[in-house]
Design an enzyme around this catalytic site. Structure first.
Site, PDB file in Angstrom:
ATOM      1  N   ARG A 409       6.375   0.038   1.155  1.00  0.00           N
ATOM      2  CA  ARG A 409       6.514  -1.420   1.013  1.00  0.00           C
ATOM      3  C   ARG A 409       5.730  -2.179   2.080  1.00  0.00           C
ATOM      4  NH1 ARG A 409      13.015  -2.200  -0.293  1.00  0.00           N
ATOM      5  NH2 ARG A 409      13.066  -0.895  -2.171  1.00  0.00           N
ATOM      6  N   MET A 410       4.407  -2.184   1.941  1.00  0.00           N
ATOM      7  CA  MET A 410       3.559  -2.882   2.919  1.00  0.00           C
ATOM      8  C   MET A 410       2.479  -3.726   2.233  1.00  0.00           C
ATOM      9  SD  MET A 410       3.202   0.326   5.563  1.00  0.00           S
ATOM     10  CE  MET A 410       3.604   1.643   4.416  1.00  0.00           C
TER      11      MET A 410
END
Length: 549
Positions: A409-410
């Site tokens: 999740r970046m």
């Protein structure tokens, strides 16, 4: 990617100029000259004190015979001189926040302390007048102190002039309107401050170091905002409130505390929050940020621990230059419930159970920039659920952040449009960038340095045959730098066939974040400038790297 010039741009720029009309004045060159004069004199004073601490005050500390010697040893000892230097170190940070009166008080305090040292030294010299000295006049404590005090007195006079200019200009402002040059083919955007009728000022909005240069000093910080939050003003229309204490009392917020300051936000004007000194704030409950609020940590080392900052159902918020960590049960910054125009900039964040920064549940027009984000598992969630169709209008810019040592999740994006531009990725685990349910993710000119895994996205061989694998998102890579064997599996039709639909829907060219001209310099640049910037040496390094010095 280039953006068409919007018909709304002139209106937006006019509103921005009107907002800061108390700051951009005909007195700007004189104000800048006075500011530089104060800093130069303070630096020379610190050099004198350092010189004497090395060669002069040691003699005083060792010669404590008689009352005069003991007094001098206390007033002029190396630890005391070091304390005075610390006081002087705060001056530049206060000027950065346009707090000239507080800077003047610090200089007066330092000058008084040096005068006490000078008096004690004179007593000591009178008591030992018969002793011979081999030091030249320039090396004696008396001479050094005299020079230092004279410099501080001159700096104090400049600060008085600066305060008078601030009062005069706010009472009768004259605008200097920003002269914007639209992005060139590489989207490098430069803004110069120019007087009406011509003349250049040389103020560059680079997206990262602008916040610490003269361009972004004080409430002019709003001029440095990029991306979908472009046009955010935070509390620039309201008063400045200075946080002076680190304690937190959720039931009865005490004047001087951050919770009390945040409570002053909202309404048409809001509040601009700064800090009197470095502090660690241990929040005892979630801190809800109101509309038209700026939390500006420049000039101090601010760390917030314990509970998250909540930006829920509000608009026009700036969170800038502080650390926020150690969230046992939540994110560190949670933007949701239809919040709009939110700029999260130069934040250092790690150690949270659910993740770091989240933008969910109809929140939109958010920019997350220049942050240093490291977490064991989750990092940044944009769109919380496959069922939150309201996030189809979400627009988020993720710009020049350092995503360090996280699993996933970046960001991870659902439904909305996510412009991921000029970031640095190092040592991700499961994946770096992911998306579901028709999200559009445009990855532009990022640097990926593979470590534990080489593939940027959640894709793996045979993924399309996995029942739960959602391939409805469009994920495109454009001019990304792939290092250490990095691979990037793109989702959707060839970019050439969908280029128009993938162009970031910014309201104006001025909102398009500028790119570093040499992408191979991006990793070192972001390592130098990302996260909260506390120390003058780090500020100077970043400003020099950006070519703004």
């Amino acid at each position: 990617m280039k953006v068409k010039v919007s018909a709304e741009e002139a209106e937006l720029e006019g509103a921005m100029t009107a907002l800061i009309n108390a700051t951009y004045t005909d007195a700007a060159p004189e104000r800048q000259a006075l500011h530089e004069d104060v800093i130069e004199k303070v630096e020379r004073t610190k050099q004198l004190l350092q010189r004497w601490a090395q060669q002069g005050s040691g003699a005083i500390a060792n010669n404590t015979g008689g009352d005069g010697g003991a007094s001098a040893a206390g007033s002029c000892s190396p630890p005391r001189l070091s304390e005075i230097s610390v006081v002087l170190n705060s001056v530049e940070g206060l000027l950065l926040q346009e707090l000239a009166s507080q800077a003047a008080r610090q200089i007066d305090a330092a000058s008084s302390a040096l005068s006490a040292c000078q008096a004690a030294l004179a007593d000591q010299q009178a008591a030992s007048a018969s002793q011979q000295t081999t030091n030249s006049l320039e090396d004696t404590g008396s001479y050094i102190l005299e020079q230092a005090i004279s410099l501080l007195q001159a700096a104090s006079l400049s600060l008085n002039k600066l305060e008078n200019l601030n009062v005069d200009s706010s009472a009768n402002p004259t605008l200097i309107e920003p002269d914007l040059e639209f992005p060139s083919s590489d989207n490098t955007m430069v803004e110069t401050e120019a007087r009406r009728g011509g003349g250049g000022g040389g103020c560059r909005r680079d997206g990262t170091a602008c916040q610490f240069s003269s361009c972004g000093r004080g409430k002019r910080l709003v001029m440095c905002a990029m991306g979908f939050a472009y046009g955010v003003t935070g509390g620039a229309n309201g008063p400045t409130y200075i946080v002076t204490r680190s304690d937190d009392n959720p039931a009865h917020p005490q004047p001087g505390s951050l919770r009390y300051a945040v409570g002053l936000g909202g309404g048409s004007r809001g509040v601009w929050i700064t800090f009197s000194n470095s502090m660690i704030i241990q929040l005892k409950s979630m801190l809800w940020i109101r509309s038209s609020t700026t939390v500006d940590g420049r000039g101090a080392n601010i760390t917030i621990n314990g509970r998250m900052l909540v930006v829920g159902g509000v608009s026009n918020v700036i969170l800038h230059n502080f650390q926020i960590n150690s969230m046992g049960e939540s994110d560190t910054i949670h933007v949701f419930a239809g919040s709009t125009k939110v700029w999260v900039d130069h934040i250092t964040s790690f150690d949270a159970k659910l993740g770091l920064i989240s933008v969910v549940q109809k929140a939109t027009d958010v920019t997350i920039s220049n942050c240093k984000l490291s977490n064991q598992n989750f990092n940044m969630l944009l769109g919380a659920s496959d069922s939150d169709v309201v996030d189809k209008n979400m627009r988020v810019t993720v710009y020049r952040n350092w995503f360090k040592d996280s699993m996933q999740r970046m960001p991870h994006c659902r439904w909305g449009f996510c412009h991921v531009i000029n970031n640095l990725y190092t040592n991700w685990g499961f994946y770096a960038i992911g998306g579901r349910v028709h999200a559009r993710i445009f990855s532009e000119s990022n640097a990926f340095v593979a470590g534990r895994r080489q593939e940027v996205t959640p894709w793996f061989p045979g993924a399309s045959f996995t029942p739960n694998f959602d391939s409805s998102a469009q994920i495109y890579s454009y001019k990304d730098l792939l290092l250490n064997g990095t691979t990037f599996h793109q989702f959707g039709q060839p970019l050439s066939s969908v280029a128009s639909s993938m162009a970031p829907p910014y309201r104006s060219n001025a909102a398009y974040p500028p790119l570093l001209p040499n992408i191979r310099a991006l990793p070192n640049f972001i390592r130098s400038c990302s996260g909260a910037v506390f120390y003058p040496s780090q500020v100077n390094q970043c400003v020099r790297f950006a070519g703004l010095s």
